[in-house]
Design a protein around this motif. Sequence first.
Motif, short mmCIF file in Angstrom:
data_model
loop_
_atom_site.label_atom_id
_atom_site.label_comp_id
_atom_site.label_asym_id
_atom_site.label_seq_id
_atom_site.Cartn_x
_atom_site.Cartn_y
_atom_site.Cartn_z
N SER A 1 -13.11 0.80 -13.87
CA SER A 1 -13.00 0.17 -15.19
C SER A 1 -11.58 -0.11 -15.64
N GLU B 1 -7.62 -9.14 -23.42
CA GLU B 1 -8.36 -8.06 -24.07
C GLU B 1 -8.25 -6.79 -23.24
N PRO C 1 -9.25 -2.27 -23.56
CA PRO C 1 -10.06 -1.32 -24.33
C PRO C 1 -9.19 -0.40 -25.19
N CYS C 2 -8.39 -0.99 -26.08
CA CYS C 2 -7.49 -0.22 -26.92
C CYS C 2 -7.05 -1.11 -28.09
N CYS D 1 -2.19 -2.89 -27.43
CA CYS D 1 -2.42 -1.46 -27.36
C CYS D 1 -1.18 -0.71 -27.81
#
Length: 390
Positions: free
Chosen positions: A217, A246, A248-249, A263
């Motif tokens: 991931s 994009e 995940p943060c 992030c």
Amino acid sequence: MDPLLPVLLLLLSLAAFSAASDEIDGCGGFVEASSGLAKSKRASESKFDYSDITVELCTVDGLVKESTQCAPNGYYFIPVYDKGSFIVRVKGPKGWSWKPETVPVVIDQNGCNGNADMNFQFTGFTVSGKIVGAVGGKSCSKDGGPSGVKVELLSDLDELVASALTSSTGGYAFVNIIPGLYRLRASHPDYEIEMTGSSEVDLRFGNAVVDDVFFVSGYNIHGSVVAQGNPILGVHLYLYSNDVKEVPCSQGLTDAPREGALCHAVSGVDGKFSFRSMPCGSYDLLPYYRGENTVFDVSPSSLHVSLEHSHMTIPQKFQVTGFSVGGHVVDGYGAGIEGAKVIVDGQLRAVTDNLGYYRLDQVTSKKYDIVAEKDHYKFNRLENFMVKSA
């Protein structure tokens, strides 16, 4: 004596000589499936045809001199016209395993290895696949993938049959596998691996390419911040990218030094920071460090990193080189003076703006001599003036 007898004997001798001169030595034998492979063949599958298998006679250096296709039943024969030492080699479809792969032979007056059969067995097939990693931007290699992932092939009784580590492209392969029902398992001490499909493998009589069922991931970016070799706590790092859209943060971005941050991370007591589970791509890191009233200078002011399909530790450390302070040059009435030069320890460090303000960067906590200069003006000097961060 019959006058025709010498002529007849001569003709018989010539015929025997001709037959001997026409005799051709050769290397021969059979290609067949191993007993384990033969047992795994299902009744519904057709009888195997060996005619696609090639057997070659090569020099000891690997140069092919002669080759032949096997008969459907696996028999082969290679005619040999020279004496000496050679190698007989079997070649089948890519991914098939052989025992042995080559046989050394000596061809002399006794034939090829004394006219003994040289038999080859094919013992199994290849199961191959790929571990896919998170891709965030066009900078990622299309053929890339996480390396070092352990992939295991398990029997239907959960017994380990074979294991392999993925290559730099994320690929793996198990060789010499007999047909049957299997299951795959993937693991890595530092990666989070998701399974996106069935891990079962039904190997028939031939090679198999497994679907991309395992997915990493993301990858971690690690770095550190120091000042004069000592770790610094509380430095903020912001991640930007023109490549990745994009990640995940999304927390802690309100105080970013500029818009568009993806992030945010903060250095710990050991000076280290991490961005976790980032997709492969190109990024820019911007440090930002401020006290209650002071903005500190960090070098480099930005750093470009290219994240491949693996965790990354940035070799270059961010250095806190000082801090920034501001001041105001005014006249006797308190009005700001534009264009005044600010001299620090004899060096020109700033010029005031239209309101009389100036900024000094990369200042450290110590005493300075500071003076302002402008034609037709005389200013008070600041001697041994102590500058501190706050």
